[in-house]
Scaffold this active site. Sequence first.
Site, PDB file in Angstrom:
ATOM      1  N   THR A  71       0.700  -1.385  -0.058  1.00  0.00           N
ATOM      2  CA  THR A  71      -0.308   0.310   0.221  1.00  0.00           C
ATOM      3  C   THR A  71       0.836   1.332   0.178  1.00  0.00           C
ATOM      4  OG1 THR A  71      -1.755  -1.334   0.954  1.00  0.00           O
ATOM      5  CG2 THR A  71      -1.799   1.396   1.140  1.00  0.00           C
ATOM      6  N   TYR A 104      -8.895   0.593  -3.176  1.00  0.00           N
ATOM      7  CA  TYR A 104      -6.888   0.910  -3.964  1.00  0.00           C
ATOM      8  C   TYR A 104      -6.597  -0.204  -5.237  1.00  0.00           C
ATOM      9  CZ  TYR A 104      -4.939  -0.192  -0.075  1.00  0.00           C
ATOM     10  OH  TYR A 104      -4.154  -1.602   1.169  1.00  0.00           O
ATOM     11  N   LYS A 128       0.018  -7.401  12.595  1.00  0.00           N
ATOM     12  CA  LYS A 128      -1.056  -6.783  12.343  1.00  0.00           C
ATOM     13  C   LYS A 128      -1.923  -7.147  13.345  1.00  0.00           C
ATOM     14  CE  LYS A 128      -3.035  -5.047   8.115  1.00  0.00           C
ATOM     15  NZ  LYS A 128      -2.811  -5.116   6.798  1.00  0.00           N
ATOM     16  N   GLU A 175      -1.580 -28.488  28.293  1.00  0.00           N
ATOM     17  CA  GLU A 175      -2.864 -29.039  28.263  1.00  0.00           C
ATOM     18  C   GLU A 175      -2.765 -30.353  27.074  1.00  0.00           C
ATOM     19  OE1 GLU A 175      -7.071 -26.695  28.134  1.00  0.00           O
ATOM     20  OE2 GLU A 175      -5.363 -25.013  27.104  1.00  0.00           O
ATOM     21  N   THR A 197       1.401  -4.684   4.299  1.00  0.00           N
ATOM     22  CA  THR A 197       1.592  -4.429   5.622  1.00  0.00           C
ATOM     23  C   THR A 197       1.086  -5.354   6.090  1.00  0.00           C
ATOM     24  OG1 THR A 197      -0.562  -3.448   5.860  1.00  0.00           O
ATOM     25  CG2 THR A 197       0.928  -1.944   6.390  1.00  0.00           C
ATOM     26  N   ASP A 198       0.360  -6.255   4.752  1.00  0.00           N
ATOM     27  CA  ASP A 198      -0.660  -7.590   5.678  1.00  0.00           C
ATOM     28  C   ASP A 198       0.639  -8.651   5.313  1.00  0.00           C
ATOM     29  OD1 ASP A 198      -3.331  -6.765   4.328  1.00  0.00           O
ATOM     30  OD2 ASP A 198      -3.243  -7.248   2.194  1.00  0.00           O
TER      31      ASP A 198
END
Length: 357
Positions: free
Chosen positions: A41, A54, A193, A314, A120-121
């Site tokens: 981006t 976009y 993120k 666990e 950013t993903d």
Amino acid sequence: MRLRIGTGAAAATLGLAAIAALPARGADKLPTIVVLATGGTIAGAAASDVQAGYTSGQVGVDQLLAAVPQAKKLATMRGEQVANIGSQDMNDEVWLKLGKRINELAAMPDVDGIVITHGTDTIEETGYFLNLVVKTKKPVVMTAAMRPSTALSADGPLNFFNAVAVAANKDAAGRGVLVVVNDWIHGASSLTKTSTTAVQTFLSPLRGLVGTVAYGQCEFYRGPVGKNTLDSEFSLDGVTALPRVDIVTAHSNMDGAVIDAVAAAGAKGIVIAGVGNGNMTKAGLDALAAQAKKGIVCVRSSKVATGRVGRNVEVDDDKLGLVASDDLNPQKARVLLRLALLKPRSLADMQRLFVEY
Ligand code: ASP
């Protein structure tokens, strides 16, 4: 130790703006920073400055550098376009190219630091991968943006300026691969993120920030967490492909069908994004243990936003032949497992890696 940069005699004689622009190594010779652009981006564009829709990866590295002329006061820069894609499409080919190019650049005596622009993903995945395979203590700093370059109040230019400031700062060296977004300096091993759209999307929930950067002025709080870069036993020498590892998300009423399906698709490793402390239904655990018995390395992580996954808490990992991810979230556990699978290892050695890295 808490280090504060940009103070001292020089700071006393200069105005605040000048302090912000002052690289820590002195104003006589600017450090040389190479910018490797991959898209995202930060290089995205929309038809108008107030529309949500976009496309990532539209702006080239030269345009990106030209858009932030202020960064020229911090460093001598040159750019290289490694890719121009949305990071949802990040792939092994770009990872290997990027890792090998960083190693080449970092070995050059005239290169002081490297900045990588990215979406950013998946920046936390690429960042953690680079943290494990680049062989340098020189600053390697990633940055990104949540708003495209054409947006009203685009966040990319200041993020880029701050990333250059961090890469140009000699106190950033030896802290592992860093990610600079929205004034915060994260370690690649710790950030994640947390918001689909908010500018303040990245947090380092368990380990906290490496530091902060405000208009180029850096403060460092901590060193790297986990082995990295020169201390890492992983290397890209001779590596042309990475083993397949899939992530399977656990949920209530889960059966073993998806686990069996990824094994049938050729996974050499499976990471479980478990519930709670890396947990699963009995049917899920039975299916996982069956695949572990066949030699697929199965790692339990958690889809919960924060916290560790402990061994034998666990779930009886010893009995089922499983590995606990410790503090790595599923997407980072997958990165480590792919590198770990490049050579045969015992389960005990696999578990050691998840504790040490
Ligand atoms: N989809 C974009 C990407 O990761 C999102 C962003 O960069 O913020 O490339």
